[in-house]
Design a protein around this motif. Sequence first.
Motif, PDB file in Angstrom:
ATOM      1  N   CYS A 225       0.848  -1.203   0.000  1.00  0.00           N
ATOM      2  CA  CYS A 225       0.000   0.000   0.000  1.00  0.00           C
ATOM      3  C   CYS A 225       0.879   1.247   0.000  1.00  0.00           C
ATOM      4  O   CYS A 225       1.651   1.470   0.921  1.00  0.00           O
ATOM      5  CB  CYS A 225      -0.910   0.003   1.220  1.00  0.00           C
ATOM      6  SG  CYS A 225      -1.909   1.504   1.333  1.00  0.00           S
ATOM      7  N   VAL A 227       0.232   4.246   0.576  1.00  0.00           N
ATOM      8  CA  VAL A 227      -0.078   5.308   1.541  1.00  0.00           C
ATOM      9  C   VAL A 227      -0.153   4.791   2.975  1.00  0.00           C
ATOM     10  O   VAL A 227      -0.710   5.438   3.854  1.00  0.00           O
ATOM     11  CB  VAL A 227      -1.371   6.055   1.143  1.00  0.00           C
ATOM     12  CG1 VAL A 227      -1.180   6.797  -0.177  1.00  0.00           C
ATOM     13  CG2 VAL A 227      -2.568   5.110   1.061  1.00  0.00           C
ATOM     14  N   HIS A 260      -5.441  -1.016   8.987  1.00  0.00           N
ATOM     15  CA  HIS A 260      -4.970  -0.554   7.681  1.00  0.00           C
ATOM     16  C   HIS A 260      -5.994   0.394   7.050  1.00  0.00           C
ATOM     17  O   HIS A 260      -5.677   1.522   6.673  1.00  0.00           O
ATOM     18  CB  HIS A 260      -4.710  -1.778   6.789  1.00  0.00           C
ATOM     19  CG  HIS A 260      -4.234  -1.452   5.408  1.00  0.00           C
ATOM     20  ND1 HIS A 260      -4.377  -2.312   4.360  1.00  0.00           N
ATOM     21  CD2 HIS A 260      -3.618  -0.359   4.901  1.00  0.00           C
ATOM     22  CE1 HIS A 260      -3.861  -1.782   3.272  1.00  0.00           C
ATOM     23  NE2 HIS A 260      -3.406  -0.595   3.571  1.00  0.00           N
ATOM     24  N   CYS A 268      -6.306   6.852   0.673  1.00  0.00           N
ATOM     25  CA  CYS A 268      -6.547   5.710  -0.223  1.00  0.00           C
ATOM     26  C   CYS A 268      -7.524   6.092  -1.333  1.00  0.00           C
ATOM     27  O   CYS A 268      -8.634   6.517  -1.062  1.00  0.00           O
ATOM     28  CB  CYS A 268      -7.123   4.552   0.588  1.00  0.00           C
ATOM     29  SG  CYS A 268      -7.927   3.287  -0.426  1.00  0.00           S
ATOM     30  N   SER A 270      -8.468   3.820  -3.544  1.00  0.00           N
ATOM     31  CA  SER A 270      -8.867   2.498  -4.036  1.00  0.00           C
ATOM     32  C   SER A 270      -8.075   2.109  -5.286  1.00  0.00           C
ATOM     33  O   SER A 270      -8.650   1.715  -6.298  1.00  0.00           O
ATOM     34  CB  SER A 270     -10.385   2.430  -4.317  1.00  0.00           C
ATOM     35  OG  SER A 270     -11.097   2.380  -3.111  1.00  0.00           O
ATOM     36  N   CYS A 271      -6.764   2.210  -5.167  1.00  0.00           N
ATOM     37  CA  CYS A 271      -5.905   1.840  -6.297  1.00  0.00           C
ATOM     38  C   CYS A 271      -5.921   0.334  -6.520  1.00  0.00           C
ATOM     39  O   CYS A 271      -5.552  -0.144  -7.591  1.00  0.00           O
ATOM     40  CB  CYS A 271      -4.471   2.326  -6.077  1.00  0.00           C
ATOM     41  SG  CYS A 271      -3.546   1.382  -4.841  1.00  0.00           S
ATOM     42  N   GLY A 272      -6.291  -0.419  -5.488  1.00  0.00           N
ATOM     43  CA  GLY A 272      -6.444  -1.868  -5.646  1.00  0.00           C
ATOM     44  C   GLY A 272      -5.163  -2.667  -5.495  1.00  0.00           C
ATOM     45  O   GLY A 272      -5.170  -3.893  -5.650  1.00  0.00           O
ATOM     46  N   CYS A 274      -3.617  -3.492  -2.877  1.00  0.00           N
ATOM     47  CA  CYS A 274      -3.736  -4.463  -1.773  1.00  0.00           C
ATOM     48  C   CYS A 274      -4.483  -5.716  -2.229  1.00  0.00           C
ATOM     49  O   CYS A 274      -4.066  -6.832  -1.942  1.00  0.00           O
ATOM     50  CB  CYS A 274      -4.416  -3.828  -0.568  1.00  0.00           C
ATOM     51  SG  CYS A 274      -5.939  -2.956  -0.935  1.00  0.00           S
ATOM     52  N   HIS A 288     -12.141  -0.930   1.298  1.00  0.00           N
ATOM     53  CA  HIS A 288     -11.654   0.411   0.925  1.00  0.00           C
ATOM     54  C   HIS A 288     -12.578   1.116  -0.063  1.00  0.00           C
ATOM     55  O   HIS A 288     -12.743   2.328  -0.005  1.00  0.00           O
ATOM     56  CB  HIS A 288     -10.197   0.389   0.456  1.00  0.00           C
ATOM     57  CG  HIS A 288      -9.897  -0.444  -0.743  1.00  0.00           C
ATOM     58  ND1 HIS A 288     -10.254  -0.068  -2.011  1.00  0.00           N
ATOM     59  CD2 HIS A 288      -9.249  -1.633  -0.861  1.00  0.00           C
ATOM     60  CE1 HIS A 288      -9.826  -0.998  -2.868  1.00  0.00           C
ATOM     61  NE2 HIS A 288      -9.232  -1.967  -2.193  1.00  0.00           N
TER      62      HIS A 288
HETATM   63  S1  SF4 Z   1      -6.511   0.413  -2.481  1.00  0.00           S
HETATM   64 FE1  SF4 Z   1      -5.321  -0.749  -0.963  1.00  0.00          FE
HETATM   65  S2  SF4 Z   1      -3.177  -0.465  -1.591  1.00  0.00           S
HETATM   66 FE2  SF4 Z   1      -4.370   1.122  -2.691  1.00  0.00          FE
HETATM   67  S3  SF4 Z   1      -4.227   2.923  -1.313  1.00  0.00           S
HETATM   68 FE3  SF4 Z   1      -6.123   1.831  -0.774  1.00  0.00          FE
HETATM   69  S4  SF4 Z   1      -5.563   0.465   0.938  1.00  0.00           S
HETATM   70 FE4  SF4 Z   1      -3.642   1.132  -0.056  1.00  0.00          FE
END
Ligand code: SF4
Lengths: 325, 139
Positions: A225, A227, A260, A268, A270-272, A274, A288
Motif C-alpha cells: 500500500c 499510503v 490498515h 486511499c 482504491s488503487c487496488g 492491496c 476500501h
Molecule cells: S486500495 Fe489498498 S493499496 Fe491502494 S491505497 Fe487503498 S488500501 Fe492502499
Amino acid sequence: MSGAEIARQDRIRELARQALTEGKVDYFIGWKAGHVPSEVIPAFVRNVDECDMLLWNPLCHHNLTTFLKRKMPDPPDARIGVCVKGCDSRTLVALLQETLVDKERLYVVGVPCDGIIDRRRLEKAFSDEVIDIAFQGEQVVVTTRGGETKELAYEELLLEQCASCDFPNPRYYDDLAGELLPQPEGPPRFPGLEEYEALSAEEKDRVLADAFATCIRCFACIHVCPVCYCWDQCVNRSRRPALVGQKVAAKENLMFQMVHMFHVAGRCPSCGACDRSCPVEIPLYLLHRKMNKELFEMLGFQAGLNVEDKPVFQTFNIDDALGEQ
Amino acid sequence: MTDSSGNVKIIAIVCNWCSYAGADGAGTARLKQPYDFRVMRVPCTGRVDPLLALKAFEKGADGVLISGCHPGDCHYSEGNYYARRKFELLKRMLPHLGIEPERYTYTWVSASEAARWQQVVTNFVTKVGELGPRQGGAL
Ligand code: SF4
Ligand code: SF4
Ligand code: FES
C-alpha cells in the motif's frame, strides 16, 4: 498491442533515458517483464543501456508509488524517476499533500492508461499453464503449454476498477508518456459493492468471517500500500497497546485490516494494489471502496486529486452537517 | 422508564470535560440510569480512534456510545470537529461490517446536561437491549 500502447512504451524509455543521461535522477522506476508471461514486475533502472527493458502494456498493474513512501527510497535522499498511471498518481498526490515525499527529488512520468487486465481471472480461464500473452488491438491472444490458442476481448479481462475508471489520466506528472485520454464524466463509481451491501447484518458477518479466516497476516496488503507507512510504529506490529490480537483468526485478522483501512482513509483512492497482492485473495475492495464511497457521500471527498487539497481527516469545516448539530 | 435488561454489554467512550462530567452529574443527582454500560474516559473526542469502538465490538461489546462536548465547546477548541468526521465514517462502515446500526451512536452531552445524559444512555441501552447480545464471527 495498439499503436497508443507502443507509443507510450517508447516514450517511457525515451524519458527514462533522458533523465538518466542528464543526471536528473539516480534511478528510474518502471515496469519490466516478469518470470511468467502473465506477470509484469517493477523495474529499477540505473543505467541508460537498461532502459529498453522498460515495458508498458495492460499487465502493468504495480503501483510504483509504493517505493517512494517514507523510509523506502534507497538511499533516503535519492532522486527518483517513477511512472504512474491515473490511480497510482492519486496515491502520489496523497503523499504530496502530506509532504511525505519530496517533490523536488522526484521526476514523475505520467502514463495515460486504458485499463489493466485482471491476470488472476485470465489465468483461471485456462486449466493449462499460460505460456504467452500477446496484445493485438482490442484482442488478447493467449497461448497455453498444451498449444491451445484463444483470443479474448481486452475489455472483458479488465480489472473491475478499470472497467469503470474515473481517472484514466494521471493527476500529477512532470512529463507525459502519450496523449491524454478523454476524461470520463459523471460522479465517481464504486463498482462491485451492491451484492454485498444487500446482505443482512448476519450474512455480512458470515462473509467477512469466512474471508478473513484465511488471512495469514503476511503484511503484503500493508507493505504494498503506497499510503500506509508507519513501519515499526504501526499498531499492527505492536503489543502495546494490544489493539490487534496475536491469534491469527477471523476476528483478529479483520481488526488487523481495519487498522490498515481506517488509517489510510483520506489517502486511499482504491488503487487496488492491496487486493492484487493478497495471496489468499481476500476481497479487500469491499472495505476500501466502501469507505471511499461513504467519504464521497459524506463530504464529496475523493482522495489524491490535487496536491493543494487537504486530506479529509486533517481538516474540518465548522459547518460539516454530520451528527447532531 | 424502561429498566435495563442487564443482558447487554455497552461501552460508553466519553470525553473528560463534558460528557464525563455530565454523566457524573447524573450520578450525583441520583438520576435513574441503566446499569449495563461501562464508561471509558478519554481526554477529548479528538483522541478517539474509531478502532477503539471496533476493538470493543471485537471483544464482545453489544453497543458502543461515543459522547463529547457539543461542537463549539470542545476544551481543546476543535477536537470534536475533527472527531465527528471519523465518527460519521465509522457509523457508515459499521453496518457494512455486519454490525446493526442501532448498536453505535455518537452524540454530544455537556457538563451541565445530566438529564440529557440520562436520556441518551437510557435510549441507547434500550435499543441495544432490544437487539440483545451479539454473536459476531467477524467483529
Ligand atoms: S486500495 Fe489498498 S493499496 Fe491502494 S491505497 Fe487503498 S488500501 Fe492502499
Ligand atoms: S495480503 Fe491478504 S493474507 Fe496478507 S495480511 Fe493482507 S489480507 Fe492478510
Ligand atoms: S474536550 Fe470534550 S470533545 Fe474535546
